[in-house]
Motif scaffolding. Structure first.
Motif, PDB file in Angstrom:
ATOM      1  N   ALA A 185       0.839  -1.209   0.000  1.00 25.70           N
ATOM      2  CA  ALA A 185       0.000   0.000   0.000  1.00 25.70           C
ATOM      3  C   ALA A 185       0.868   1.251   0.000  1.00 25.70           C
ATOM      4  N   LEU A 186       1.876   1.225   0.852  1.00 23.29           N
ATOM      5  CA  LEU A 186       2.751   2.383   0.972  1.00 23.29           C
ATOM      6  C   LEU A 186       3.500   2.622  -0.344  1.00 23.29           C
ATOM      7  N   ALA A 187       4.024   1.537  -0.915  1.00 20.54           N
ATOM      8  CA  ALA A 187       4.788   1.675  -2.161  1.00 20.54           C
ATOM      9  C   ALA A 187       3.892   2.185  -3.284  1.00 20.54           C
ATOM     10  N   ALA A 188       2.680   1.640  -3.380  1.00 21.31           N
ATOM     11  CA  ALA A 188       1.780   2.049  -4.458  1.00 21.31           C
ATOM     12  C   ALA A 188       1.364   3.508  -4.276  1.00 21.31           C
ATOM     13  N   ALA A 189       1.110   3.891  -3.034  1.00 16.49           N
ATOM     14  CA  ALA A 189       0.710   5.273  -2.772  1.00 16.49           C
ATOM     15  C   ALA A 189       1.850   6.233  -3.100  1.00 16.49           C
ATOM     16  N   GLN A 190       3.055   5.835  -2.715  1.00 11.24           N
ATOM     17  CA  GLN A 190       4.197   6.710  -2.986  1.00 11.24           C
ATOM     18  C   GLN A 190       4.479   6.815  -4.482  1.00 11.24           C
ATOM     19  N   ALA A 191       4.039   5.791  -5.251  1.00 13.74           N
ATOM     20  CA  ALA A 191       4.205   5.842  -6.697  1.00 13.74           C
ATOM     21  C   ALA A 191       3.057   6.614  -7.350  1.00 13.74           C
ATOM     22  N   GLY A 192       2.148   7.130  -6.536  1.00  8.74           N
ATOM     23  CA  GLY A 192       1.109   7.999  -7.073  1.00  8.74           C
ATOM     24  C   GLY A 192      -0.230   7.338  -7.353  1.00  8.74           C
ATOM     25  N   ALA A 193      -0.380   6.081  -6.997  1.00 12.11           N
ATOM     26  CA  ALA A 193      -1.647   5.398  -7.261  1.00 12.11           C
ATOM     27  C   ALA A 193      -2.669   5.702  -6.169  1.00 12.11           C
ATOM     28  N   HIS A 227       4.881  -2.226  -8.907  1.00  6.27           N
ATOM     29  CA  HIS A 227       4.514  -2.694 -10.246  1.00  6.27           C
ATOM     30  C   HIS A 227       3.040  -2.439 -10.536  1.00  6.27           C
ATOM     31  N   ALA A 228       2.213  -2.682  -9.547  1.00  7.16           N
ATOM     32  CA  ALA A 228       0.775  -2.476  -9.740  1.00  7.16           C
ATOM     33  C   ALA A 228       0.474  -0.998  -9.970  1.00  7.16           C
ATOM     34  N   ALA A 229       1.180  -0.132  -9.271  1.00  8.50           N
ATOM     35  CA  ALA A 229       0.960   1.306  -9.458  1.00  8.50           C
ATOM     36  C   ALA A 229       1.361   1.723 -10.866  1.00  8.50           C
ATOM     37  N   ALA A 230       2.478   1.184 -11.332  1.00  6.44           N
ATOM     38  CA  ALA A 230       2.936   1.531 -12.680  1.00  6.44           C
ATOM     39  C   ALA A 230       1.947   1.024 -13.728  1.00  6.44           C
ATOM     40  N   ARG A 231       1.463  -0.180 -13.529  1.00  4.16           N
ATOM     41  CA  ARG A 231       0.489  -0.729 -14.482  1.00  4.16           C
ATOM     42  C   ARG A 231      -0.790   0.112 -14.474  1.00  4.16           C
ATOM     43  N   ALA A 232      -1.199   0.529 -13.271  1.00  6.52           N
ATOM     44  CA  ALA A 232      -2.425   1.320 -13.145  1.00  6.52           C
ATOM     45  C   ALA A 232      -2.302   2.637 -13.901  1.00  6.52           C
ATOM     46  N   ALA A 233      -1.091   3.199 -13.888  1.00  9.81           N
ATOM     47  CA  ALA A 233      -0.900   4.499 -14.535  1.00  9.81           C
ATOM     48  C   ALA A 233      -1.071   4.413 -16.040  1.00  9.81           C
ATOM     49  N   SER A 234      -0.968   3.216 -16.583  1.00  8.74           N
ATOM     50  CA  SER A 234      -0.997   3.080 -18.035  1.00  8.74           C
ATOM     51  C   SER A 234      -2.336   2.556 -18.551  1.00  8.74           C
ATOM     52  N   MET A 235      -3.330   2.527 -17.699  1.00 12.73           N
ATOM     53  CA  MET A 235      -4.590   1.929 -18.152  1.00 12.73           C
ATOM     54  C   MET A 235      -5.807   2.659 -17.583  1.00 12.73           C
TER      55      MET A 235
END
Lengths: 574, 391
Positions: A19-27, A396-404
Motif C-alpha cells: 500500500a505504501l509503495a503504491a501510494a508513494q508511486a502515485g496510485a 509494479h501495480a501502481a505503474a500498471r495502473a498508470a498506463s490503463m
C-alpha cells in the motif's frame, strides 16, 4: 461502488508495504483487511529480519544460505533480488521509525539465526514483527489521504472481467454485513498463509488461507503447496511459538537423556541448522522414545544457558510466554517444546514483481510463492519476503495502473452470487432436512486440522497422505451442509467462519495432492517411502490449478522448472 | 516442569455479557459451563462455548498469545486480554465462582464482547501525530543512536493497542475528550525517539491541550490494566518531565506550575499545604500570588469543599491557613530526598526492557515491581537502590 487503482486484500506486512509503495508511486490505493491491520498475524513474527547489512557480510552469502535452506527448490533469480535488496529495505524501515536494537556503537545489532552462515538478523527485542507492523501502520495513518483503509472488511471472492482479467473483489463489511463490489485496476493479495488448516499451529485464528483459495478459484495456479514448515520450537500444549531467536542467542535442545541430540544430524550448526532439519531431528527423538514430558512427546529447550540479563533484554516476550502459557521460568529451567505447523512455503505462483498468471492479480507475502523459500524457509526470511515482494508488487501495480483506464465490469453478478452464498449458509438446516445430521463448522475445522497434523506433518508417506485426502473429501461434503447459529448481520463471525472453512479445505486439499505427487524427500517434504532427494526427477515445482484435466472442481497438476543462476544443487549438510 | 500445568480439566462457569444490536433487546447475561485445564485461558473458554454451544457469541481474537491485541475484555470487572487470563486465576477472583466476561469500558459496544475501538481508541491514537518525523538529513545507513534509547522506546513499541488501559481510564470516564493512556504512551514512543525532529513541538502540543498530558490524574489504573507492561501512566509522567524540566514549557492549563507548586510546598512544609497550592499554582512562589485573579476565583470555588473538611474535622482551621507542621528532623529528611534527587546530573527513568539486579526480578508480583532502573541517556548501570524519577 468504490474504485481504486490498486486494491490490496490483507493488511499484514506485505499488504501494508504494498500500500505504501503504491501510494508513494502515485496510485490511489485501498487496503482491506478482515481484521484491524495491527491484528494481522505478521505481528507474531518474533525473531527478526535478515539482511546483509554488516560490513563483513555480502548478500551473495545470504542468497546462498537461502538457496541451501530451500533445499535447492527456491528460484535463484528471486532469491538474488530478495537478498540484494534486503539491506536497503531494512534501512528504509529504520528510517520510517522501526526501533531496531543497537550495538554499543549505536549501529543496528545483529543476531544469529538458523541456517545462516553469519549473524545477519536485525531485530527489535523479540517483537520484531510487531514493531515492523505497527510502524508501517503509522505510515498508513500518515498517508491517510492517499490510502483508503477498509478495516474489518472480509473479501469473499475476486472479481474477474469477461477477458479473464482481475478487476476487483467482492467483500462484506463485518460490522454491518453490507456487501460491496470494489473495482480496481489491480488487486494485490496479501492475506497470509493457511496455518489454521492445521491443529495445532503457531498461526492465529485468522490465518485461514483466504487469499490462496480465492486465487485458486479464480484460476490462478498454486505452487510448492506440499512445502509446509514445522517450526522446531512450539509449546507442546498450545502450539504457541517460541522464537528461533532463543537458539540464536545460544539455547540448547535436549532429549530425555539430557543430550544435545543435534550433534547427530547437524554437527556444525547444531541447534542452528535449518528448521526442517531441526524439526526432523526432534521428531526422531520423540518417535524413538527419547522425548521428555508425560507422554514423551516433547523436547527440552534450555534457554537458561543464555545469560539471564541478555534473555530479559532480548527475549522478553518468550520469558512472558513461558511464564503465562507454560508456567516455566525459561531463564532458570528448560521448557518443553515440539515441532509445530508454522508456515507454508507454497502459495499463489508469482513472478518477482508479484504478478500471478492472471493479469491484474498480484500476490505477496505468505499467500504467494515466488518462490524464495522453496522446500524450507530460513528463519527471519519471512519478514524480508513480505517487505521486498510487497513493495515490488505495490510498485509494479501502481505503474500498471498508470498506463490503463479503470476496467468497466459488471460486478452485480458477483455481488449477487456471494450474497446468495452467505444467505444459503445462514439458511442451512440444523437437522439436515432428513439426510445425515450436519455438523458444526468448528467440529469440521477441528477434524481437518488434526488430520493434517497427523498425516501431512514432519514425516509423511503414501498411505497417510491418501487417508488424509479421503478425509478431506468427506469434510468438504460435510462443510457444504455445516450449520451456523448466528443468523444476524452485525459481526456475524459464525457465517464468516463457514466461508473460511471452505477456504482452508481448498488449501488442505492442494497441499495433500502436491505431497502425494512429490515422490522424494526435499526440504519440509520428507517421505518415509521416498527418503532421498531426487534431483533428476524432482528438481521442479509442482503447480496446481483448479479444473483442467483433473476435471471440474478438481486439482490439476503441472510442473514448472526451478530457476538456477549460480548455485548448483549439492548435498545439504549443516 | 511446573506441576500446576499437569492438572486435569475442570468445569468452569462463564457468565458472558451479551448484546445483539439487531434484536432491540437490552444487554443480558448468558451462562455456559466449559471444561478445560485450569491454566487454560478465558479466551479458550469463551471459544469452547462458541464452538460447542452458541456460534453467535461475538469476540475479536486471533493469536491466542497476547500479541495481536484483539481480545481485550473485562474479566470480573477488570480489563484484561482474554487469552492472557488463566481460568483458575479468573475463578479465584470471581463472585460465587462464576467468571464474568464483559466488553471493555469507555467504548461503545457493537455486539457482545466487541467494542467500537475506532471511535475512541484509534481516534485518540491519530491525535498524537503517530508517525516518526525523521531528523534531516536522513542518513544513508541507519541513524546512529544509543542502544539504551532504542531499548527505552521499545517499551512503548511493545504496546499491542488492545485498549485495556483505555477501558479502565478514570480520567477518560469523566472527560471523554482526554487523549488517554494508550495514545500518550504512543506519543512517548516518538518523544523519546532520538531520531524524531519534533520533540518540543509534540510536547508543547500535548501540554497546551487541556485534554493532554496534564489531564491524567495519576490513578495507576492503566498501569495495572496493561498486559504488556507498557506502563502508560509512567510514560505520561515522562512526557511531563521532559516538557517541564527539559523544555521549560509553561502550559496554559497551569499543569507545569501546579506540579512545581505541589513539589515546592512539600519541600517547604514536609506535607502538602493545601491552602497555598492554588495561589502558587497560578502565581508562583511569591506573596503576591495570593492576589492572582484566577487563584482568587478558584479559591473561592473550592471554599465549600474546604469548609466541609473543617466542619468534619478533617482539617483544623489553623492547619488550613498556616499549613502542616512536622518535626524539623522529619522535614530535614524530606528535604534531603529532594537534595539527593536534584543533585543528580541526569534523571533516572524506569524501563522494563533493561534488566537490572536479579533480586528485583525475582519478585513474583509482576513486572511493574520487577522494573529495573536505568540511566535515561547514559550507558552505565546505575545503583538500583536509587530507584525512581524526579519528584
Amino acid at each position: 461502488m468504490p474504485e481504486h487503482d490498486v486494491l490490496i486484500i490483507g493488511a499484514g506486512l506485505a499488504g501494508q508495504r504494498a500500500a505504501l509503495a503504491a501510494a508513494q508511486a502515485g496510485a490511489s490505493v485501498a487496503i482491506m483487511s478482515k481484521v484491524h491491520p495491527v491484528r494481522s498475524h505478521s505481528v507474531a513474527a518474533a525473531g527478526g529480519i535478515n539482511a546483509a547489512i554488516s560490513v563483513d557480510d555480502d548478500w551473495h552469502s545470504h542468497a546462498y544460505d537461502t538457496v541451501k535452506g530451500s533445499d535447492y527448490l527456491g528460484d535463484q533469480d528471486a532469491i538474488e533480488i530478495m537478498c540484494s535488496e534486503a539491506p536497503q529495505e531494512v534501512m528504509d524501515l529504520e528510517h520510517m521509525g522501526v526501533t531496531f536494537h543497537r550495538n554499543e556503537e549505536g549501529e543496528m545489532d545483529l543476531r544469529a539465526f538458523g541456517g545462516a552462515s553469519m549473524k545477519r538478523t536485525a531485530y527489535v527485542a523479540d517483537i520484531t514483527g510487531q514493531a515492523l507492523l505497527h510502524v508501517l501502520y503509522e505510515q498508513l495513518m500518515k498517508h491517510h489521504e492517499t490510502v483508503a483503509r477498509y478495516e474489518e472488511w472480509f473479501a469473499t471472492s475476486l472479481l474477474l472481467g469477461e477477458d479473464g482479467l482481475c478487476c476487483g473483489a467482492i467483500a462484506r463489511e463485518v460490522r454491518s454485513g453490507h456487501m460491496e463490489a470494489f473495482t480496481a485496476k489491480n488487486v494485490i493479495l496479501a492475506c497470509g498463509g493457511a496455518g489454521q488448516a492445521y491443529k495445532p499451529t503457531t498461526n492465529g485464528l485468522i490465518v485461514t488461507g483466504d487469499g490462496i483459495a480465492m486465487a485458486y478459484r479464480a484460476g490462478a495456479p498454486l505452487m510448492d503447496m506440499e512445502m509446509v514448515q514445522y517450526h522446531p520450537t512450539t509449546l507442546v500444549e498450545t502450539g504457541i511459538l517460541i522464537t528461533e531467536g532463543a537458539r540464536g542467542e545460544g539455547a540448547h535442545l535436549l532429549n530425555a537423556a539430557g543430550e544435545r541430540f543435534m550433534e547427530k544430524s547437524a554437527p556444525n550448526k547444531m541447534e542452528l541448522a535449518s528448521r526442517d532439519v531441526v524439526s526432523r531431528a526432534e521428531q526422531i527423538e520423540i518417535d524413538e522414545g527419547r522425548g521428555v514430558g508425560p507422554d514423551g512427546a516433547g523436547i527440552f529447550l534450555d534457554v537458561s544457558v543464555v545469560p539471564r540479563k541478555r534473555t530479559l533484554e532480548a527475549l522478553r516476550e518468550i520469558v512472558n510466554l513461558g511464564r503465562d502459557f507454560a508456567g516455566v521460568d525459561i531463564t532458570r529451567e528448560p521448557i518443553m517444546i515440539r515441532p509445530g505447523q508454522h508456515y507454508i512455503m507454497g502459495g499463489v505462483k508469482t513472478d518477482v514483481d508479484g504478478r500471478t498468471p492472471i493479469e491484474g492479480l498480484y500476490a505477496a507475502g505468505e499467500v504467494a510463492c515466488v518462490s524464495v523459500h522453496g522446500g524450507n524457509r530460513l528463519g527471519a526470511n519471512s519478514l524480508l519476503d513480505t517487505l521486498i515482494f510487497g513493495r515490488r508488487a505495490g510498485e509494479h501495480a501502481a505503474a500498471r495502473a498508470a498506463s490503463m483506464a479503470m476496467p468497466g465490469v459488471d460486478a452485480n453478478a458477483g455481488l449477487r452470487r456471494d450474497a446468495a452464498r452467505i444467505d444459503a449458509i445462514l439458511a442451512r438446516d440444523r437437522d439436515g432436512g432428513g439426510s445425515a445430521s450436519p455438523r458444526r463448522v468448528s467440529e469440521i475445522k477441528s477434524e481437518l486440522g488434526e488430520t493434517m497434523n497427523r498425516h501431512v506433518a514432519v514425516f509423511r508417506n503414501e498411505q497417510g497422505l491418501q487417508s488424509a485426502l479421503e478425509t478431506i473429501g468427506r469434510l468438504k461434503e460435510e462443510a457444504e451442509r455445516a450449520y451456523v447459529d448466528d443468523r444476524g448481520t452485525v459481526f456475524n463471525q459464525d457465517v464468516l467462519g463457514a466461508i473460511e472453512l471452505d477456504f482452508m479445505i481448498d488449501c488442505a486439499e492442494t497441499t495433500v495432492v502436491a505431497a502425494i505427487e512429490r515422490k522424494e524427500s526435499r526440504g519440509a517434504q520428507y517421505r518415509t517411502d521416498f527418503p532421498e532427494r531426487n534431483d533428476e526427477q524432482w528438481l521442479k515445482h509442482i503447480d496446481i490449478s483448479l479444473g483442467g484435466d483433473g476435471g471440474a472442481g478438481r486439482p490439476h497438476i503441472t510442473y514448472s522448472p526451478v530457476t538456477i543462476t549460480q548455485w548448483q544443487p549439492e548435498e545439504r549438510k549443516y | 516442569m511446573a506441576e500446576v500445568y499437569d492438572r486435569p480439566p475442570e468445569k468452569f462457569k462463564l457468565r458472558l455479557r451479551r448484546y445483539d444490536p439487531e434484536s432491540g433487546d437490552a444487554p443480558y447475561w448468558d451462562e455456559h459451563t466449559v471444561e478445560l485445564e485450569p491454566h487454560r485461558s478465558v479466551l479458550e473458554a469463551v471459544l469452547q462455548a462458541k464452538d460447542r454451544y452458541d456460534g453467535s457469541i461475538g469476540i475479536r481474537c486471533s493469536c491466542r498469545q497476547a500479541i495481536c491485541g484483539s481480545c481485550g475484555v473485562r474479566v470480573n470487572g477488570e480489563p484484561a486480554l482474554a487469552c492472557h487470563t488463566h481460568l483458575d486465576a479468573a475463578k479465584a477472583g470471581a463472585r460465587e465462582g462464576v467468571i464474568e466476561v464483559e466488553p471493555m469500558g469507555n467504548m461503545s459496544v457493537i455486539k457482545d464482547l466487541i467494542v467500537d475501538m475506532d471511535a475512541v481508541h484509534w481516534k485518540k491514537i491519530q491525535r498524537v501525530t503517530p508517525w516518526l518525523i525523521a531528523k534531516q538529513p536522513v542518513p544513508e545507513r541507519e541513524y546512529i543512536v544509543s542502544k539504551e534509547s532504542m531499548v527505552d522506546v521499545t517499551q512503548t513499541m511493545a504496546c499491542i493497542q488492545c485498549g485495556a488501559c483505555v477501558s479502565d481510564c478514570l480520567a477518560m470516564e469523566v472527560d471523554p475528550g482526554f487523549i488517554g493512556p494508550a495514545a500518550l504512551a504512543k506519543a512517548y514512543r516518538f518523544v523519546g525517539d532520538p531520531r524524531d525532529d519534533q520533540q518540543f513541538e509534540r510536547l508543547n502540543d500535548l501540554a497546551q491541550d487541556p485534554q493532554g498530558i496534564f489531564d491524567c490524574t495519576h490513578c495507576f489504573k492503566c498501569v495495572e490494566a496493561c498486559p504488556k507492561d507498557v506502563n502508560p501512566m509512567g510514560q505520561i509522567m515522562r512526557l511531563r518531565r521532559i516538557a517541564t524540566s527539559d523544555h521549560h514549557i509553561v502550559d496554559q492549563n497551569n499543569g507545569e506550575r501546579h506540579e512545581a507548586a505541589l513539589t515546592g510546598l512539600v519541600r517547604d512544609y514536609g506535607l502538602l499545604h493545601e491552602a497555598e497550592l492554588i495561589p502558587r499554582s497560578y502565581g508562583g512562589n511569591s506573596w503576591f500570588a495570593k492576589f492572582h485573579p484566577a487563584a482568587g476565583k478558584e479559591l473561592l470555588s473550592s471554599l465549600p469543599t474546604a469548609l466541609k473538611g473543617v466542619l468534619r474535622g478533617k482539617i483544623g482551621l489553623k492547619t488550613a491557613v498556616f499549613g502542616h507542621k512536622i518535626p524539623s528532623r522529619d522535614l530535614k529528611a524530606v528535604q534531603s530526598i529532594y537534595d539527593k534527587i536534584e543533585s543528580r546530573p541526569e534523571r533516572y527513568e524506569l524501563n522494563l526492557y533493561i534488566a537490572g539486579e536479579d533480586e528485583q526480578l525475582e519478585k513474583p508480583s509482576g513486572d511493574a515491581v520487577a522494573a529495573a532502573v536505568t540511566h535515561e541517556s547514559g550507558g552505565k548501570e546505575p545503583d538500583t537502590t536509587e530507584q525512581g524519577g524526579r519528584a
